[in-house]
Scaffold this active site. Sequence first.
Site, PDB file in Angstrom:
ATOM      1  CB  CYS A 181      -0.885   0.040   1.245  1.00 44.65           C
ATOM      2  SG  CYS A 181      -1.847  -1.439   1.541  1.00 44.65           S
ATOM      3  CG  HIS A 185      -1.919   5.169  -1.082  1.00 44.67           C
ATOM      4  ND1 HIS A 185      -2.587   6.225  -1.652  1.00 44.67           N
ATOM      5  CD2 HIS A 185      -2.377   4.057  -1.719  1.00 44.67           C
ATOM      6  CE1 HIS A 185      -3.427   5.765  -2.575  1.00 44.67           C
ATOM      7  NE2 HIS A 185      -3.305   4.452  -2.633  1.00 44.67           N
ATOM      8  NE  ARG A 229      -9.289   2.169  -3.903  1.00 43.88           N
ATOM      9  CZ  ARG A 229      -9.136   2.266  -5.220  1.00 43.88           C
ATOM     10  NH1 ARG A 229      -9.604   3.299  -5.868  1.00 43.88           N
ATOM     11  NH2 ARG A 229      -8.538   1.315  -5.903  1.00 43.88           N
ATOM     12  CB  CYS A 233      -5.845  -0.877  -3.264  1.00 42.18           C
ATOM     13  SG  CYS A 233      -6.042   0.909  -3.420  1.00 42.18           S
TER      14      CYS A 233
END
Lengths: 272, 206, 105
Positions: A181, A185, A229, A233
């Site tokens: 992730c 991000h 979401r 992802c």
Amino acid sequence: MTRPHKPVVAALLFAAGLLFGTGAHSQDSTAKALQEYRDALQDGNPAELWEIKGEDMWQQPRGPNKVSMEKCDLGLGPGVVKGAYARLPKYFKDTDRVDDLESRLVHCMVSLQGYTRAEATRRVFGGPGAAADMEALVAYVSSQSKGVKMNVALAHPREREAYQMGQKLFYYRGGPHDFACATCHGEDNKRIRLQDLPNLTSKKDAQRAYTTWPAYRVSQGELRSFQWRLYDCFRQQRFPELLFGSDASVALTMFLARNANGAAFAAPAIKR
Amino acid sequence: MKKALVSMAALAAVLFAGIALAQSRSAVGEVEAMRELMRGFKPSGQAGLSRLVQDEVQQFCSDPGWQRNKARIAAIEGQQLAAVKYPADGKLMGNWKAGESIAQSGVGKQFSDNPSQPSGANCYACHQLTPQELSFGTIGPSLRNFGKTRGSSEAIQRYTYAKIYNSRAYSVCTNMPRFGHSEILTEQQIKDVVALLLDPESPVNK
Amino acid sequence: MGEPMRIRAQMAGDKVEVRVLMSHEMETGQRKDGGGNIVPAWFIQNIAVMHGGQTVLSAQWGPAVAKNPFMHFRFAGGRVGEKVSVTWTDNRGDKRTDEVAITAG
């Protein structure tokens, strides 16, 4: 006959690209145009269609037991919907686990309405021409936290454990692309193509990101939950499929929801 | 089926075994918990559970404090560089036009992708390259004029090929995938992307 | 039959401001599905908004209108508590009517 014309057209487009498409100016104007587009979407958010459908589903007697969800305890007591989403995920004694909204809804559909687990999770994300009941319920319940400050507790040891595991998963690199992730991000002001990416390790971005899901995705014509979401992802991360309501899904949600604490919840929102 | 069994076994046996051996008992508990967490994924399409089994580098780079371990960084980079396989024919530059379409394509390796279709490199997701493409990301540095500023000597070609083949040879925990090492791109595709970056005729250098 | 609409009708000065969200696929008939087959056109063709037995808005729509469309307009002569009803009819002959009371501004 048309073939010889094609390069001319391409050359003209190319020239237009050169005229309008160079330097910092074009980046600013692109960003501005995107913002104008987003602003134009704000009025008349179709997410409301899911909210009213979800509210109806919440109140109607359903399932083999023909009862409504109005006795479902989302953490603030049976039937309390107002502000419940802003405090999830949390530890529940009856299930002896940390639940997020969706896993809690599944629990209520099974324990109150008499559905089997498989029935309750048969369609959790909507597709073309086939809306998901789950997303409607999520839209309704989350809409009842609009304006409520995010307040996710780490009081129970299991809640702390979920947060820590979610954090680990956030930084966990794997798959053929070595993605975590954090790859997309973990830094401020980054983009994929023209899409701005929230830095989920910074308070401000983490708050803005979490409080604007669920959202109506204009590009998909669907209401999408936060769990969707995460699911999508991981797909783009080249990971296997995230299981609905799994500990992994709840833990990562816990990590991201808790990091949004203090911000006013602002969804269901509308996004590109 | 057999492959799936093997990868399941690999997951059960290997997942975090490296850390588990090296660390304390509380860490073993943590490893157990993480293994448990990975049960939250199911195989789908071409994405099997073996993808969750980390290699040494992935494991190292999953610790947000990896920068502190200078000795490991140098060792891993050296080892990754040594494993780069250069083309047998000695040619490192392909066709920049083919390279451009590879740079544009974001498909490949997702559970939703058709595994019989070639993967793209998706360079534009993170990098600026040609001046014509305005829709580029910023996770990686701009590669505009990459060849113009560096030339296209043998040494630069070898560096560029190796960087695409295995980015970790030069920057251990970079965000960039290892396109050759992890079999995302074929040898020819990497050559084509090298040409996109280095060929004086490529719009990247115009 | 269709899914319910979301209608808001609110006084704005001496006019009634109406906002309507409709749930509809609005297929253009130009799109192909995964198998390469044309997805048949399916869209709202007619809109009628009624107030006190009178038509205050009528519209003919085509396939260029977005999925889950949103409509926003004002009309004169309405008062708080009076009903406003919206009806759409699509090219398959499917029809849906929803009604709300006008609220204070």
